[in-house]
Design a protein around this motif. Structure first.
Motif, mmCIF file in Angstrom:
data_model
loop_
_atom_site.group_PDB
_atom_site.id
_atom_site.type_symbol
_atom_site.label_atom_id
_atom_site.label_comp_id
_atom_site.label_asym_id
_atom_site.label_seq_id
_atom_site.Cartn_x
_atom_site.Cartn_y
_atom_site.Cartn_z
ATOM 1 N N TRP A 1 0.841 -1.193 0.000
ATOM 2 C CA TRP A 1 0.000 0.000 0.000
ATOM 3 C C TRP A 1 0.877 1.244 0.000
ATOM 4 N N VAL A 2 0.416 2.284 -0.645
ATOM 5 C CA VAL A 2 1.049 3.598 -0.569
ATOM 6 C C VAL A 2 0.060 4.532 0.118
ATOM 7 N N LEU A 3 0.496 5.137 1.203
ATOM 8 C CA LEU A 3 -0.352 6.021 1.989
ATOM 9 C C LEU A 3 0.017 7.469 1.722
ATOM 10 N N VAL A 4 -0.994 8.284 1.505
ATOM 11 C CA VAL A 4 -0.799 9.728 1.406
ATOM 12 C C VAL A 4 -1.468 10.338 2.627
ATOM 13 N N THR A 5 -0.655 10.853 3.521
ATOM 14 C CA THR A 5 -1.162 11.404 4.776
ATOM 15 C C THR A 5 -1.421 12.894 4.621
ATOM 16 N N SER A 6 -2.010 13.475 5.655
ATOM 17 C CA SER A 6 -2.304 14.908 5.650
ATOM 18 C C SER A 6 -1.853 15.507 6.963
ATOM 19 N N ALA A 7 -1.308 16.706 6.889
ATOM 20 C CA ALA A 7 -0.887 17.389 8.104
ATOM 21 C C ALA A 7 -2.072 17.817 8.959
ATOM 22 N N GLU A 8 -3.227 17.907 8.352
ATOM 23 C CA GLU A 8 -4.441 18.328 9.055
ATOM 24 C C GLU A 8 -5.392 17.146 9.169
ATOM 25 N N GLY A 9 -5.669 16.706 10.397
ATOM 26 C CA GLY A 9 -6.498 15.532 10.612
ATOM 27 C C GLY A 9 -7.974 15.807 10.397
ATOM 28 N N LEU A 10 -8.746 14.729 10.520
ATOM 29 C CA LEU A 10 -10.200 14.814 10.475
ATOM 30 C C LEU A 10 -10.759 14.182 11.743
ATOM 31 N N SER A 11 -11.777 14.796 12.301
ATOM 32 C CA SER A 11 -12.432 14.263 13.490
ATOM 33 C C SER A 11 -13.343 13.108 13.107
ATOM 34 N N THR A 12 -13.139 11.950 13.731
ATOM 35 C CA THR A 12 -13.998 10.802 13.439
ATOM 36 C C THR A 12 -15.464 11.093 13.739
ATOM 37 N N PRO A 13 -15.817 11.670 14.900
ATOM 38 C CA PRO A 13 -17.234 11.991 15.130
ATOM 39 C C PRO A 13 -17.799 12.932 14.081
ATOM 40 N N ALA A 14 -16.992 13.898 13.626
ATOM 41 C CA ALA A 14 -17.476 14.831 12.605
ATOM 42 C C ALA A 14 -17.755 14.108 11.296
ATOM 43 N N VAL A 15 -16.931 13.130 10.953
ATOM 44 C CA VAL A 15 -17.148 12.385 9.707
ATOM 45 C C VAL A 15 -18.426 11.556 9.807
ATOM 46 N N TYR A 16 -18.649 10.930 10.948
ATOM 47 C CA TYR A 16 -19.891 10.164 11.114
ATOM 48 C C TYR A 16 -21.113 11.087 11.078
#
Length: 313
Positions: A176-191
């Protein structure tokens, strides 16, 4: 509980991050949670945790990544995990944890859960508790759905809240090749965004009980990345993209660069691209790096790998 002769002992445990190869999310339940069916795979990016006996419970955090958002108080999952093991074993003293993070923070790869899993194993070891892997998984389950899997590792199906685990056979190696981000995402916000999107008028069929796609499981058993590429999916991807539209550009870039498939990992924003083999993954990572993904790190990882394990004691 009395521990003799271990005051200076320091136990080192390593636990892996994860990707969700397939993630089926049911409707929101009355308690606000969602039943899911997740096919997890542990991959070769790690959290390292050292535990030693102390007068109180405390933690320090360093990392190969930005760790400024990691809590250092009682809300930290690793501290909570350490307390759960200590309470189970009747230990009345404290534990100090040193954590070195390699898994992206708030990246949908379970880094905090890996910390908790490593803390469970490390504290059990430093206190000579003798708890089994299953007992540690059960202790970790209330901390989050990904914690038991980080203890187990490998490839597994998670149902219920994601913490009811059944190992899944995966032959060979998947790159796998992962592309990460310096700015995260909130799991509750995504749900929450997923629930909002699902309330919009559409003609989609009703969602039943989440289940693992048998095509995914067959591809894993066969060790066939080409077959797996046609079956990977993530119900949270649309919500993550809605909150972070530029993820679309990343997904397109990976496919143009030759990825067999790409998907947002968990709640994101890390994007995981499946490659045909190790060489193809190296070439894909190089192409993505050359395209200048601003604010991103690009990692070539493989799975499945083992769960939380003692490195030294």
């Amino acid at each position: 509980m009395t521990i003799a002769g271990t005051a200076g002992r320091r136990v080192h445990v390593r636990a892996p991050g994860k990707i969700n190869i397939a993630f089926d999310v049911g409707d929101v339940q009355p308690d606000g949670y969602h039943d899911v069916a997740s096919v997890y795979q542990a991959v070769s990016v790690y959290e390292d945790v050292w535990a030693r006996i102390s007068d109180e419970f405390s933690i320090t955090v360093t990392g190969d990544i930005d760790v400024s958002g990691v809590p250092l108080d009682e809300s930290n999952l690793a501290i909570r995990a350490a307390r759960r093991v200590a309470e189970r074993l009747g230990w009345r003293g404290g534990i100090h944890l040193d954590i070195h993070k390699g898994v992206p923070v708030a990246g949908g790869m379970g880094g905090g859960s890996a910390d908790a899993a490593a803390a469970l194993v490390a504290v059990n070891e430093v206190l000579g508790g003798g708890l089994t892997t299953l007992e540690l998984q059960e202790l970790g389950a209330p901390l989050g759905a990904d914690v038991p899997f980080a203890v187990l590792g490998g490839t597994a199906i998670g149902t219920g809240r994601g913490d009811e685990l059944a190992p899944a056979l995966a032959r060979g190696r998947f790159d796998w090749v992962l592309v990460t981000s310096a700015e995260g995402l909130s799991t509750p916000a995504v749900y929450r965004e997923l629930d909002r999107l699902r309330e919009l008028p559409d003609i989609a069929p009703e969602r039943g009980v989440p289940s693992a796609d048998p095509i995914v499981l067959h591809a894993l058993r066969a060790g066939d990345p080409m077959a797996l590429a046609g079956a990977v999916r993530n119900d949270l991807q649309e919500a993550a993209v809605s909150l972070r539209p530029r993820l679309v550009d990343t997904l397109r870039a990976g496919r143009r660069a030759g990825a067999l498939a790409g998907l947002v990992s968990g709640s994101g924003p890390t994007v995981a691209f499946l490659a045909a083999d190790e060489r193809a993954a190296d070439e894909l990572a190089a192409d993505l790096a050359a395209s200048g993904r601003a604010g991103s790190d690009i990692l070539h990882v493989h799975g499945p790998v083992a769960g939380a394990r003692v490195v030294s004691a």
